[in-house]
Design a protein around this motif. Structure first.
Motif, short mmCIF file in Angstrom:
data_model
loop_
_atom_site.label_atom_id
_atom_site.label_comp_id
_atom_site.label_asym_id
_atom_site.label_seq_id
_atom_site.Cartn_x
_atom_site.Cartn_y
_atom_site.Cartn_z
N ARG A 49 5.11 -4.72 -8.81
CA ARG A 49 6.01 -4.90 -7.64
C ARG A 49 6.81 -4.66 -7.09
NH1 ARG A 49 1.35 -9.24 -6.83
NH2 ARG A 49 0.78 -10.13 -8.48
N PHE A 50 6.81 -4.91 -5.96
CA PHE A 50 8.55 -3.98 -4.50
C PHE A 50 8.40 -5.32 -3.42
CE2 PHE A 50 11.62 -2.65 -2.27
CZ PHE A 50 12.75 -2.37 -3.65
N TRP A 51 9.20 -6.07 -3.75
CA TRP A 51 9.37 -7.31 -2.51
C TRP A 51 10.60 -6.66 -2.02
CZ3 TRP A 51 7.14 -12.69 -4.07
CH2 TRP A 51 5.71 -12.42 -4.51
N VAL A 52 10.94 -7.79 -0.17
CA VAL A 52 11.71 -7.32 -0.11
C VAL A 52 12.21 -9.04 0.51
CG1 VAL A 52 12.11 -4.73 0.64
CG2 VAL A 52 10.43 -6.66 2.30
N ALA A 53 13.86 -9.06 1.11
CA ALA A 53 13.99 -10.90 1.16
C ALA A 53 13.55 -10.53 2.51
CB ALA A 53 14.88 -11.04 0.59
N GLU A 54 13.81 -11.72 3.62
CA GLU A 54 14.61 -11.88 4.82
C GLU A 54 15.68 -12.46 5.32
OE1 GLU A 54 12.84 -13.90 8.99
OE2 GLU A 54 11.03 -14.25 6.99
N ARG A 81 2.80 -2.49 -6.08
CA ARG A 81 2.12 -3.25 -4.70
C ARG A 81 3.35 -3.17 -3.48
NH1 ARG A 81 -1.89 -5.47 -5.28
NH2 ARG A 81 -1.63 -7.45 -3.81
N VAL A 82 3.44 -3.65 -2.32
CA VAL A 82 4.26 -3.90 -1.80
C VAL A 82 4.47 -5.54 -0.75
CG1 VAL A 82 6.45 -2.77 -0.58
CG2 VAL A 82 4.95 -1.51 -1.24
N GLY A 83 5.18 -5.92 -0.59
CA GLY A 83 5.75 -7.40 -0.20
C GLY A 83 6.58 -8.06 0.42
N SER A 84 6.65 -9.49 0.64
CA SER A 84 7.76 -9.84 0.78
C SER A 84 8.40 -11.11 0.28
CB SER A 84 7.41 -10.52 2.47
OG SER A 84 6.62 -11.62 2.12
N ARG A 111 -2.71 -3.17 -1.93
CA ARG A 111 -1.09 -3.62 -1.97
C ARG A 111 -0.56 -3.93 -1.40
NH1 ARG A 111 0.98 2.66 -1.33
NH2 ARG A 111 2.21 0.89 -2.32
N ILE A 112 -0.58 -5.25 -0.97
CA ILE A 112 0.21 -6.00 -0.32
C ILE A 112 0.32 -6.95 -0.16
CG2 ILE A 112 0.82 -6.55 2.60
CD1 ILE A 112 1.50 -3.17 1.74
N ASP A 113 1.50 -7.54 -0.58
CA ASP A 113 1.85 -9.11 -1.11
C ASP A 113 2.52 -9.75 -0.33
OD1 ASP A 113 0.99 -8.25 -3.87
OD2 ASP A 113 2.62 -8.48 -4.59
N LEU A 114 2.08 -11.42 0.21
CA LEU A 114 2.91 -12.14 1.01
C LEU A 114 3.17 -13.17 0.16
CD1 LEU A 114 3.96 -13.04 4.33
CD2 LEU A 114 1.35 -14.33 4.42
N GLY A 115 4.66 -13.02 -0.39
CA GLY A 115 5.52 -13.81 -0.33
C GLY A 115 6.60 -15.26 0.21
N GLN A 177 -2.03 -11.29 -0.99
CA GLN A 177 -2.27 -12.02 -2.05
C GLN A 177 -0.65 -12.50 -1.66
OE1 GLN A 177 -0.27 -11.19 -7.14
NE2 GLN A 177 -2.40 -9.79 -6.37
N ILE A 178 -0.99 -13.53 -1.82
CA ILE A 178 0.10 -14.90 -0.85
C ILE A 178 0.11 -15.91 -1.92
CG2 ILE A 178 -0.17 -16.65 -0.01
CD1 ILE A 178 -2.42 -16.06 2.01
N TRP A 179 1.74 -15.63 -2.50
CA TRP A 179 2.87 -16.45 -2.98
C TRP A 179 3.41 -17.85 -2.94
CZ3 TRP A 179 4.27 -15.71 -8.98
CH2 TRP A 179 3.17 -14.32 -9.27
#
Length: 343
Positions: A49-54, A81-84, A111-115, A177-179
């Motif tokens: 996974r690769f996530w970016v912060a807000e 996977r790419v997400g927040s 491929r999308i995650d929602l943190g 996919q929700i975290w």
């Protein structure tokens, strides 16, 4: 691209959290380009996974619009996977989040995650500007905001909810996919009650990690999303074979954090400025304390720290958040972790 130096699989899924750091004397375009380059390197290294912060209003951070940045990263990669990490839900109408991430799912499939987080990711005035009212500035509305978001993704919203006649398009039937993200026992309990995977922000709240994870596991209620607890921690990793290089790569971020604690919104700090700065004994002690449960050091030191953290936290996945001052330093840190945790 990074040449993969190990052929075996990592023994635990590895992920990346990035803030699109703007380099000293660099532009926002440089920051975004660096994040995309890092994501491509992570994909080559086999990260999951690769996530970016807000964050908002931070001169050194360009990740204020995760959904937009996720689209750019996903377009420049093919597998990861790419997400927040995460979308700060109180800053946004749940309908908007559902539409944005439903659109990302339509573009990039599974491929999308929602943190999701509940902190503002900024100061109070900026939070007010984002939300356009004082409502939702506390934590009381967060569980309902989550339920509204789930209703837009999955349907089944209660008839008593005034939003139940609204359909998110895209959104309904397009759930990523929700975290749930958190740095406290409160977030751990919410994730447990809703049966969501939980990602703990160990990289800046390392004192409470094991307690929060234990609370999450003990309170977990199975859901349609998840039948058993599933957890992850983020850890700050800065590594190089040369200890002096590690110090050079880590000090700009430490100095920036010290200034932020003093109420400033600091500009990016150069390596030269950080090395020349005369840290007081109290500041040195603060930095040492902050790094005590992170993985900042040579490859051997990083391996030892990560082994200890994995043993004490018993997490299912590990997320690397590298505060290295250069993109090259962040990539090298990912290489070190990949090598350290190979089977």
């Amino acid at each position: 691209m990074v040449e993969v130096k190990v052929s075996t699989e990592p023994r635990i899924p590895l992920n990346v959290l990035d803030l699109a750091n703007r380099p000293h004397d660099g532009t926002n375009a440089d920051a975004v380009a660096g994040t995309i380059r890092l994501a491509q390197a992570a994909e080559e290294l086999g990260y999951q996974r690769f996530w970016v912060a807000e964050h908002h209003g931070m001169p050194a951070i360009a990740s204020s619009a995760p959904a937009v940045l996720i689209g750019g990263i996903a377009a420049a990669t093919s597998r990861i996977r790419v997400g927040s990490g995460g979308v700060m839900l109180p800053n946004h109408a749940p309908l908007v989040v559902a539409e944005q991430f439903g659109t990302l799912r339509a573009l990039y499939g599974d491929r999308i995650d929602l943190g999701i987080g509940r902190a503002p990711g900024t100061d109070g005035a900026t939070a007010m500007a984002l939300r356009r009212s004082a409502e939702g500035l506390g934590v009381e509305d967060f569980p309902q905001q989550l339920l509204d978001l789930f209703g837009f993704f999955y349907g089944g919203m209660s008839d008593a909810n005034p939003l139940h006649t609204i359909t998110a398009v895209p959104g309904l039937g397009d759930a990523p996919q929700i975290w749930l993200l958190g740095s406290s026992g409160y977030s751990a309990q919410v994730a447990a009650a809703l049966g969501l995977p939980f990602a703990f922000a160990h990289h800046f709240a390392g004192e409470n990690t094991e307690a929060a994870l234990d609370l999450y596991r003990s309170r977990f209620e199975p859901s349609d999303i998840l039948t058993e607890p599933h957890s992850m921690i983020a850890v700050n990793v800065i590594s190089d074979d040369d200890p002096e290089r590690v110090r050079a790569l880590s000090l700009p971020g430490q100095l920036s954090f010290l200034r932020m604690r003093q109420g400033a919104k600091p500009q990016p700090v150069s390596i030269e400025e950080a090395l020349a700065y005369d840290f007081s004994p109290l500041e040195e002690e603060f930095i040492a304390s902050r790094n005590a449960r992170q993985a900042v050091g040579t490859p051997d030191e990083v391996k030892t720290r990560l082994e200890s953290l994995l043993a004490s936290t018993r997490v299912d996945e590990l997320m690397v958040s590298s505060g290295a001052a250069t993109v090259e330093g962040r990539i090298r840190s990912l290489e070190v972790v990949r090598e350290a945790l190979a089977v």
